[in-house]
Design a protein around this motif. Structure first.
Motif, PDB file in Angstrom:
ATOM      1  N   THR A 139       0.831  -1.206   0.000  1.00 48.20           N
ATOM      2  CA  THR A 139       0.000   0.000   0.000  1.00 48.20           C
ATOM      3  C   THR A 139       0.864   1.254   0.000  1.00 48.20           C
ATOM      4  OG1 THR A 139      -1.807  -1.126   1.160  1.00 48.20           O
ATOM      5  CG2 THR A 139      -1.739   1.273   1.296  1.00 48.20           C
ATOM      6  N   GLU A 140       1.884   1.271   0.858  1.00 46.57           N
ATOM      7  CA  GLU A 140       2.757   2.446   0.911  1.00 46.57           C
ATOM      8  C   GLU A 140       3.532   2.620  -0.394  1.00 46.57           C
ATOM      9  OE1 GLU A 140       6.415   4.435   3.521  1.00 46.57           O
ATOM     10  OE2 GLU A 140       5.797   2.365   3.916  1.00 46.57           O
ATOM     11  N   ASN A 180      10.225  -4.771 -19.527  1.00 43.45           N
ATOM     12  CA  ASN A 180       9.743  -3.423 -19.836  1.00 43.45           C
ATOM     13  C   ASN A 180       8.889  -2.922 -18.677  1.00 43.45           C
ATOM     14  OD1 ASN A 180       6.860  -4.294 -20.458  1.00 43.45           O
ATOM     15  ND2 ASN A 180       7.998  -5.481 -21.996  1.00 43.45           N
ATOM     16  N   GLY A 181       8.112  -1.897 -18.914  1.00 44.32           N
ATOM     17  CA  GLY A 181       7.332  -1.322 -17.821  1.00 44.32           C
ATOM     18  C   GLY A 181       8.241  -0.525 -16.914  1.00 44.32           C
ATOM     19  N   THR A 182       8.335  -0.927 -15.644  1.00 41.25           N
ATOM     20  CA  THR A 182       9.205  -0.259 -14.679  1.00 41.25           C
ATOM     21  C   THR A 182      10.241  -1.246 -14.155  1.00 41.25           C
ATOM     22  OG1 THR A 182       7.424   1.225 -13.966  1.00 41.25           O
ATOM     23  CG2 THR A 182       9.329   1.006 -12.498  1.00 41.25           C
ATOM     24  N   ILE A 183      11.481  -0.824 -14.196  1.00 42.36           N
ATOM     25  CA  ILE A 183      12.589  -1.609 -13.661  1.00 42.36           C
ATOM     26  C   ILE A 183      13.102  -0.856 -12.436  1.00 42.36           C
ATOM     27  CG2 ILE A 183      14.872  -2.569 -14.119  1.00 42.36           C
ATOM     28  CD1 ILE A 183      13.984  -2.389 -17.169  1.00 42.36           C
ATOM     29  N   TYR A 184      12.941  -1.451 -11.275  1.00 39.38           N
ATOM     30  CA  TYR A 184      13.232  -0.765 -10.017  1.00 39.38           C
ATOM     31  C   TYR A 184      14.442  -1.450  -9.373  1.00 39.38           C
ATOM     32  CZ  TYR A 184      11.648   2.233  -6.124  1.00 39.38           C
ATOM     33  OH  TYR A 184      11.522   3.220  -5.173  1.00 39.38           O
ATOM     34  N   LEU A 185      15.565  -0.721  -9.297  1.00 36.40           N
ATOM     35  CA  LEU A 185      16.780  -1.261  -8.703  1.00 36.40           C
ATOM     36  C   LEU A 185      16.782  -1.004  -7.196  1.00 36.40           C
ATOM     37  CD1 LEU A 185      19.453  -0.064 -11.294  1.00 36.40           C
ATOM     38  CD2 LEU A 185      17.909  -2.017 -11.414  1.00 36.40           C
ATOM     39  N   CYS A 186      17.236  -2.002  -6.439  1.00 35.16           N
ATOM     40  CA  CYS A 186      17.287  -1.866  -4.981  1.00 35.16           C
ATOM     41  C   CYS A 186      18.612  -2.445  -4.495  1.00 35.16           C
ATOM     42  CB  CYS A 186      16.111  -2.597  -4.342  1.00 35.16           C
ATOM     43  SG  CYS A 186      15.974  -2.351  -2.551  1.00 35.16           S
ATOM     44  N   PRO A 187      19.574  -1.574  -4.135  1.00 35.68           N
ATOM     45  CA  PRO A 187      20.886  -2.058  -3.705  1.00 35.68           C
ATOM     46  C   PRO A 187      20.899  -2.492  -2.243  1.00 35.68           C
ATOM     47  CG  PRO A 187      20.861   0.319  -3.625  1.00 35.68           C
ATOM     48  CD  PRO A 187      19.504  -0.096  -4.142  1.00 35.68           C
ATOM     49  N   SER A 188      21.909  -3.252  -1.884  1.00 39.90           N
ATOM     50  CA  SER A 188      22.148  -3.581  -0.481  1.00 39.90           C
ATOM     51  C   SER A 188      23.341  -2.778   0.015  1.00 39.90           C
ATOM     52  CB  SER A 188      22.437  -5.079  -0.322  1.00 39.90           C
ATOM     53  OG  SER A 188      23.747  -5.382  -0.764  1.00 39.90           O
ATOM     54  N   ILE A 219      14.082   3.102 -12.228  1.00 39.20           N
ATOM     55  CA  ILE A 219      14.115   3.803 -10.936  1.00 39.20           C
ATOM     56  C   ILE A 219      15.264   3.196 -10.152  1.00 39.20           C
ATOM     57  CG2 ILE A 219      12.880   4.360  -8.812  1.00 39.20           C
ATOM     58  CD1 ILE A 219      10.267   4.059 -10.343  1.00 39.20           C
ATOM     59  N   ALA A 220      16.211   4.031  -9.722  1.00 34.01           N
ATOM     60  CA  ALA A 220      17.436   3.491  -9.127  1.00 34.01           C
ATOM     61  C   ALA A 220      17.907   4.331  -7.939  1.00 34.01           C
ATOM     62  CB  ALA A 220      18.534   3.402 -10.179  1.00 34.01           C
ATOM     63  N   PRO A 221      17.262   4.194  -6.786  1.00 34.87           N
ATOM     64  CA  PRO A 221      17.762   4.910  -5.601  1.00 34.87           C
ATOM     65  C   PRO A 221      19.111   4.349  -5.171  1.00 34.87           C
ATOM     66  CG  PRO A 221      16.077   3.315  -4.977  1.00 34.87           C
ATOM     67  CD  PRO A 221      16.104   3.326  -6.480  1.00 34.87           C
ATOM     68  N   GLY A 229      16.104   8.012   3.539  1.00 32.65           N
ATOM     69  CA  GLY A 229      14.711   8.241   3.159  1.00 32.65           C
ATOM     70  C   GLY A 229      13.903   6.961   3.122  1.00 32.65           C
ATOM     71  N   TYR A 230      13.188   6.772   2.028  1.00 31.72           N
ATOM     72  CA  TYR A 230      12.281   5.630   1.882  1.00 31.72           C
ATOM     73  C   TYR A 230      13.050   4.398   1.417  1.00 31.72           C
ATOM     74  CZ  TYR A 230       8.697   2.666  -0.301  1.00 31.72           C
ATOM     75  OH  TYR A 230       7.910   1.615  -0.674  1.00 31.72           O
ATOM     76  N   ASN A 231      12.840   3.288   2.113  1.00 30.97           N
ATOM     77  CA  ASN A 231      13.410   2.009   1.696  1.00 30.97           C
ATOM     78  C   ASN A 231      12.335   1.222   0.957  1.00 30.97           C
ATOM     79  OD1 ASN A 231      14.501  -0.548   1.404  1.00 30.97           O
ATOM     80  ND2 ASN A 231      15.447  -0.571   3.426  1.00 30.97           N
ATOM     81  N   PRO A 232      12.504   0.995  -0.355  1.00 28.02           N
ATOM     82  CA  PRO A 232      11.444   0.346  -1.136  1.00 28.02           C
ATOM     83  C   PRO A 232      11.446  -1.170  -1.031  1.00 28.02           C
ATOM     84  CG  PRO A 232      13.289   0.864  -2.565  1.00 28.02           C
ATOM     85  CD  PRO A 232      13.655   1.385  -1.193  1.00 28.02           C
ATOM     86  N   TYR A 233      12.374  -1.755  -0.271  1.00 26.02           N
ATOM     87  CA  TYR A 233      12.571  -3.211  -0.327  1.00 26.02           C
ATOM     88  C   TYR A 233      11.290  -3.995  -0.062  1.00 26.02           C
ATOM     89  CZ  TYR A 233      14.147  -7.907   0.662  1.00 26.02           C
ATOM     90  OH  TYR A 233      14.269  -9.281   0.635  1.00 26.02           O
ATOM     91  N   ASN A 234      10.659  -3.771   1.088  1.00 22.96           N
ATOM     92  CA  ASN A 234       9.448  -4.536   1.414  1.00 22.96           C
ATOM     93  C   ASN A 234       8.348  -4.310   0.378  1.00 22.96           C
ATOM     94  OD1 ASN A 234      10.799  -5.369   3.674  1.00 22.96           O
ATOM     95  ND2 ASN A 234       9.536  -4.240   5.132  1.00 22.96           N
ATOM     96  N   GLY A 235       8.230  -3.076  -0.082  1.00 20.20           N
ATOM     97  CA  GLY A 235       7.223  -2.768  -1.090  1.00 20.20           C
ATOM     98  C   GLY A 235       7.473  -3.507  -2.386  1.00 20.20           C
ATOM     99  N   LEU A 236       8.738  -3.639  -2.763  1.00 21.83           N
ATOM    100  CA  LEU A 236       9.067  -4.370  -3.983  1.00 21.83           C
ATOM    101  C   LEU A 236       8.792  -5.865  -3.827  1.00 21.83           C
ATOM    102  CD1 LEU A 236      12.371  -2.558  -4.993  1.00 21.83           C
ATOM    103  CD2 LEU A 236      10.221  -2.544  -6.276  1.00 21.83           C
ATOM    104  N   VAL A 237       9.144  -6.426  -2.679  1.00 21.13           N
ATOM    105  CA  VAL A 237       8.838  -7.839  -2.443  1.00 21.13           C
ATOM    106  C   VAL A 237       7.340  -8.084  -2.585  1.00 21.13           C
ATOM    107  CG1 VAL A 237       8.823  -9.670  -0.700  1.00 21.13           C
ATOM    108  CG2 VAL A 237      10.858  -8.240  -0.982  1.00 21.13           C
ATOM    109  N   ALA A 238       6.540  -7.127  -2.100  1.00 20.99           N
ATOM    110  CA  ALA A 238       5.087  -7.289  -2.126  1.00 20.99           C
ATOM    111  C   ALA A 238       4.483  -7.015  -3.499  1.00 20.99           C
ATOM    112  CB  ALA A 238       4.446  -6.361  -1.096  1.00 20.99           C
ATOM    113  N   ALA A 239       4.998  -5.991  -4.202  1.00 21.88           N
ATOM    114  CA  ALA A 239       4.302  -5.490  -5.395  1.00 21.88           C
ATOM    115  C   ALA A 239       4.898  -5.938  -6.722  1.00 21.88           C
ATOM    116  CB  ALA A 239       4.284  -3.952  -5.359  1.00 21.88           C
TER     117      ALA A 239
END
Length: 344
Positions: A139-140, A180-188, A219-221, A229-239
């Motif tokens: 949701t977030e 395609n669509g959205t590619i969202y990078l999430c580093p450790s 999208i590459a934070p 700031g915002y950590n997208p990790y949990n949101g990415l696992v969910a969405a």
């Protein structure tokens, strides 16, 4: 405390479950897993969970650096622990009376190896994610990214250095329009900043002028962005519709599989055979770069609840023994294959 309930270390009868992670970073997968497991156990016992780390002890107890004394005072303030989970735990840290009923000084890997003889559960460590947390995280995430283009592909980077062959293969898929669509990078935290920036530039170049003409948004934070700031990790696992993991992480595998999401990985030799055989882990390097990823969900598997159930059952057994044998103490830590009580 009643005979039906079993022994409790505090007069209010509420079970206390501690997750002790020492001086480790609480965002590490092993720490997250220990905290999440302790939380699940506490929920199943209608008890209370307390996460204990060295930074908290040092800030709360500035007049002593004795961990034994710190634990004793902490127990007096918040309730003495009935169960302690964490590979940093030592029996000699607990000198109060009564002592904890169950100590589990094991790594998450040792827990699952001791409990499961085979199958995918043996390869999945416990973690901190639950269905409620994932729903809230999704949701977030969607509130922060309204109208985000789909399919959404999450790419998690886990290692210090990234495979050049894997980067080239995934960038070819982006260029082909297979991703395609959205590619969202999430580093450790382990990912080298320069290596991550190089990865981002290659993917953005492939997405800017795709051979297919199918656009993709990157999208590459950075790790600093995530920390501040915002950590997208949990949101990415969910969405996410698709998940790619570059590098090795048992925690990410376990958390994604909780949501029934297969993980495309460039190091599947490090994954358990059962995970590969049942399609939970797939070799991105063997995937045809002209073909879209298979986003069909699999059966969700959550090892955390299963391990928590075992701990609760073991606690119930031993706590009842402590009612019938009041002098009983734990002679050795519980290794999840049967504690060894002796009469004091």
């Amino acid at each position: 405390m009643t005979d039906d309930q079993g022994f409790r270390c505090n007069k209010d009868g509420i079970a206390r479950v501690w997750a002790y992670i020492g001086d480790n970073d609480p965002t590490r997968g092993e720490c997250h897993g220990s905290i999440g497991l302790a939380q699940r156990v506490a929920e199943k016992l209608n008890g209370q969970m307390l996460c204990v780390d060295q930074a908290m002890l040092d800030s709360c107890f500035v007049h002593t650096d004795s961990i034994v004394r710190q634990f004793h005072i902490l127990g007096e303030r918040h309730g003495h622990p009935d169960i302690v989970i964490g590979w940093m735990t030592l029996p000699e840290y607990f000198t109060q009376s009564p002592k904890p009923t169950i100590l589990i000084p094991e790594s998450l890997g040792a827990m699952r190896f001791n409990l499961f003889s085979g199958g995918i559960l043996r390869d999945l460590p416990p973690h901190h994610l639950s269905a409620d947390r994932l729903a809230a995280a999704q949701t977030e995430f969607l509130e922060r990214h309204p109208g985000i283009a789909t399919p959404l592909t999450a790419i998690f980077t886990t290692d210090l250095w990234l495979s050049a062959d894997a980067i080239e293969h995934v960038s070819t898929m982006i260029w082909n329009g297979s991703i395609n669509g959205t590619i969202y990078l999430c580093p450790s935290r382990r990912t080298d900043d320069a290596a991550y920036d190089h990865l981002r530039q290659i993917f953005e170049s492939a997405a800017a002028k795709p051979k297919s003409g199918i656009p993709a948004t990157i999208i590459a934070p950075t790790w600093n962005d995530i920390q501040s700031g915002y950590n997208p990790y949990n949101g990415l696992v969910a969405a996410a519709d698709n998940v790619i993991m570059l590098g090795e992480s048992d925690s990410i595998l376990s958390e994604c599989i909780t949501n029934g999401r297969p993980v495309y990985n460039d190091t599947i030799r490090c994954a358990g055979n059962a995970l590969v055989e049942q399609g939970y882990v797939r070799d991105i390097m063997r995937h045809d770069p002209s073909t879209a990823l298979d986003s069909h969900p699999l059966r969700p598997v959550n090892s955390t609840h299963i391990i928590a159930d075992h701990i609760v059952a073991e606690f119930d057994r031993v706590s009842r023994l402590r009612i019938t044998q009041p002098g009983m103490v734990m002679h050795e830590p519980c290794r999840l294959n049967g504690p060894k009580p002796v009469l004091a």
